[in-house]
Design an enzyme around this catalytic site. Structure first.
Site, PDB file in Angstrom:
ATOM      1  N   HIS A 107     -15.890   1.385  -3.633  1.00 14.68           N
ATOM      2  CA  HIS A 107     -14.464   1.323  -3.345  1.00 14.68           C
ATOM      3  C   HIS A 107     -14.096   0.096  -2.519  1.00 14.68           C
ATOM      4  CE1 HIS A 107     -10.612   3.245  -3.595  1.00 14.68           C
ATOM      5  NE2 HIS A 107     -10.430   3.218  -2.289  1.00 14.68           N
ATOM      6  N   TYR A 144       0.844  -1.201   0.000  1.00 18.05           N
ATOM      7  CA  TYR A 144       0.000   0.000   0.000  1.00 18.05           C
ATOM      8  C   TYR A 144       0.879   1.251   0.000  1.00 18.05           C
ATOM      9  CZ  TYR A 144      -3.803   3.206   1.054  1.00 18.05           C
ATOM     10  OH  TYR A 144      -4.706   4.236   0.983  1.00 18.05           O
ATOM     11  N   SER A 183      -6.529   0.813  -4.287  1.00 21.17           N
ATOM     12  CA  SER A 183      -6.632   2.259  -4.069  1.00 21.17           C
ATOM     13  C   SER A 183      -5.260   2.898  -4.248  1.00 21.17           C
ATOM     14  CB  SER A 183      -7.226   2.525  -2.682  1.00 21.17           C
ATOM     15  OG  SER A 183      -7.636   3.869  -2.561  1.00 21.17           O
ATOM     16  N   ASP A 216     -17.911   3.406  -7.479  1.00 12.36           N
ATOM     17  CA  ASP A 216     -16.789   3.886  -6.675  1.00 12.36           C
ATOM     18  C   ASP A 216     -16.703   5.404  -6.806  1.00 12.36           C
ATOM     19  OD1 ASP A 216     -14.456   4.426  -5.350  1.00 12.36           O
ATOM     20  OD2 ASP A 216     -13.283   2.846  -6.295  1.00 12.36           O
TER      21      ASP A 216
END
Length: 705
Positions: free
Chosen positions: A674, A475, A555, A639
């Site tokens: 999302h 991430y 994301s 999203d």
């Protein structure tokens, strides 16, 4: 920025790909859109895919899903993977109980329910009853509970629901004693808590957006309202707004004893201001605790009329301070728990003690303190994993906490604060044996020599001969820490001999503010370097090789995947970018994207910042004729956090430029967003396709009993 638009027609072209399949991708037409950034001309031929309301976009989405579904349908063991996922997922899952006005509340999922159900019981031995079952709010499980708060007197439940994964919420109220849904109905709520105060609560919302632009329009002019139970939303009183700062978020909360109000404001995804006032002066002026937006201030609780606040102000790894709401100036703060070598990530007040959760090398350590900050002991945890702080009442010795690891599902413990005794309260009944798996934590050197931690978990006895299928997850942003958590989805991969690695990249919060800032703005390349070094480590140490390594992230992690495979496509056989931020020049123009500027910077900040973003933006750095890993990109039509246009544009260009030797597919989920509140059925379908694609492209045929 200026642009001109010239239209062309829809066409198809064929690519040959792995496994002797040939794929015809629907090619989006290219417009002559050119933007000017500080004198630099940048082409954006797929700008039209940003319009989520156009018929052209809808047809492109339909055509892409047709291609992807046809490819996945040919994978012979896809149904077996779905069956195994369903079997592994099918066990009861509980949350820790919490107490309000003498009653206990908890969430439970029987196993395969799309949404977890909220229960209430008068005591721990009483028969529980269903208070709210979100599964009854829709036929397909796509209406999810997003926020729920019990009133301090235990009379009401205020709750918000989200539809099809959108960030937009609708609010309702239940009478807890009767279970009756009251007439209250609140709309256009977003990024809001619920602050109970008497027979009503504070919440935050926007004005009604323009019809058709609900999922893409920039979110501006956030306002705080007070809603009294039993009245229409039109009667709600606006109590706070900042019209001079249209992109500011605001939230009003009240302490459980309803004596102190506090106002939190946000201008970016990290950092906030904080104001307080006594609740009996609710029409009075807010008193500032901190007015800048560069540090974090999180109110934990109130003790003896003081607010306990967790902050990284003058403490990059956080500390706990007491703030007098009547005199909240910094000179009057009292430091309760000072900064230490480990990150103080959370705290709670239970049974007259402070429970502090520390993050030590990305896993939890729990410590107990007296209210004056004197350390009294630790809560021993079963293994290296993640635990919640104690959950309970300030003056009640009964408490609960949860614990999980990468291979051990969430277990709930009951804790006696007075005696320090801990016992299992609820333990999941599993379809596998966690003891058959092992977790290692390693530290590897990134490009600049920085030591980066990484968790690696797999079946015990796995041979490190360089041929194992492996997946690297990352991430690296927004101060978010990847600490151990369990997911049934991973067990399919592990049971087939897979190696799963999670790298704690810079940009996260694993080592506090300094670690986070080292992966932001002009330092963002550090995140990609950390990820590349993690992949190289896995290959060097023979956990896998480049023909059996997948990279996945969602994301900001989707941005990571897109940037890394542009820079080092040779390292990976498969790439799974999920709901990624792929256009770094325009991300701030949609919904809440402007708030990410604290991590990214924007293309309008300066020519230097533009050049930096342009140099790694996934959409802009795909090379013509480039040889890329097999790609399965995932996004969703609802999203409104990272709008699907990011993935649409990225994949349209990737399908045009890629050399065609590996499949380049996009999976576009409908009635989903999302990720929050996604129903179990859709999660199982999604991971069925992910694992099917990963195994197929690695040439690994899974075995099933």
């Amino acid at each position: 920025m200026k642009g001109t638009i010239l239209l062309a027609g829809l066409a198809f072209f064929a690519f040959s790909c792995t496994n002797n399949q040939k794929i015809k991708y629907p090619v989006a037409h290219k417009d002559n859109v050119v933007d000017d950034y500080f004198g630099h001309k940048v082409s954006d031929p797929y700008r039209w895919l940003e319009d989520d309301n156009s018929e052209e976009t809808a047809q492109w989405v339909k055509a892409e899903n047709k291609v992807t579904n046809a490819f996945l349908a040919k994978i012979p063991y896809r149904d077996n993977i779905r069956k195994q996922l369903t079997n592994l997922w099918n066990y009861p899952k509980y949350s820790a109980p919490f107490k309000r006005a003498g009653k206990y509340f908890y969430y439970k999922n029987d196993g395969l329910q799309n949404q977890s159900v909220l229960y209430v019981q008068d005591n721990l031995n009483a028969e529980p009853r269903v208070l709210l079952d979100p599964n009854k709010l829709s036929d397909d499980g796509t209406v999810a509970l997003s926020v729920a708060r019990v009133s301090n007197d235990g009379k009401y439940l205020a709750y918000f629901v989200a539809r099809s994964g959108s960030d937009w919420n609708e609010g309702y109220v239940l009478d807890i004693n009767t279970g009756e849904k009251l007439s209250d109905h609140l709309q256009w709520i977003k990024f809001s808590g619920i602050g109970w105060d008497g027979d009503g609560f504070y919440y935050s919302r926007y004005d009604k957006p323009k019809a058709g632009d609900e999922l893409s329009q920039s979110n501006e002019y956030h306002k705080v309202y007070y809603h009294k139970v039993g009245t229409p939303q039109s009667d709600d009183k606006m109590v706070y707004d900042t019209p001079e700062h249209p992109k500011r978020l605001s939230d009003v909360s009240v302490t459980r004893d309803e004596k102190i109000q506090y106002l939190t404001e946000y201008e970016a995804s990290i950092g906030n201001s904080l104001y307080v006032r006594m609740n009996n002066e609710r029409n009075g002026k807010w008193k500032p605790v901190y007015t800048s937006f560069d540090k974090e201030f999180q109110v934990i609780d109130d003790v003896d009329g003081q607010l306990l606040v967790l902050t990284n102000y003058k403490a990059p790894r956080y500390r706990l301070v007491a703030v007098d709401p009547k005199h909240p100036e910094e000179t009057n703060w009292k430091e309760i728990i000072p900064e230490s070598d480990d990150v103080l990530s959370n705290a709670s007040v239970v049974g007259g003690k402070i429970c502090a959760s520390y993050m030590k090398d990305a896993h939890t350590v729990l410590q107990l303190f007296q209210p004056d900050g004197k350390l009294t002991g630790n809560i021993e945890l079963p293994e290296m994993g993640s635990a919640s702080v104690l959950i309970g009442e300030k003056n009640d010795n009964e408490a609960f906490y949860t614990f999980e690891s990468w291979t051990m599902p969430n277990t709930i413990y009951q804790y006696d604060v007075a005696t320090g005794e801990s016992k299992v309260f609820r333990q999941p009944e599993l379809k596998f044996n966690p003891k058959e798996f092992e977790t290692r934590q390693v530290f590897y050197a990134s490009k600049d020599g920085t030591k980066v931690p990484m968790f690696i978990f797999m079946k015990k006895g796995t041979k490190l001969d360089g041929t194992n299928p492996a997946l690297l997850y990352g991430y690296g942003g927004f101060n978010i820490s990847l600490t151990p958590y369990f997911s049934p989805a991973r067990m399919v991969f592990l049971e087939q001999g897979g190696v799963y690695a999670v790298a704690n990249l810079r940009g996260g919060g694993e080592y506090g503010e300094t670690w986070h800032e080292a992966g932001t703005k002009m330092h963002k390349q550090n995140v990609f370097d950390d990820c590349i070094a993690a992949a190289e480590y896995l290959v060097e140490k023979k956990y896998t090789d480049t023909n059996h390594l997948a990279l996945m992230g969602g994301s900001n992690g989707g941005l990571l995947v897109g940037a890394v495979i542009n820079q080092r496509p040779d390292l990976f056989r498969v790439a799974i970018p999920q709901v990624g931020v792929m256009d770094m020049l325009r991300y701030n123009k949609f919904t809440i994207g402007w708030s990410w500027a604290g991590d990214y910077g924007t293309s309008s900040d300066s020519e230097k910042m533009f050049k930096y973003l342009y140099a790694y933006s996934p959409y802009h750095n795909i090379k013509k004729g480039g040889h890329y890993p097999a790609i399965l990109a995932l996004t969703a039509d609802h999203d409104d956090r990272v709008v699907p246009a990011h993935t649409f544009k990225y994949m349209a260009r990737m399908q045009e430029y890629n050399d065609g030797k590996n499949p380049t597919l996009v999976r576009i989920e409908t009635k989903a967003g999302h990720g929050g509140g996604k129903p179990t059925s859709k999660i199982i379908d999604e991971y069925t396709d992910i694992w099917s694609f990963v195994f197929y492209e690695m040439g690994v045929e899974p075995k099933f009993n």
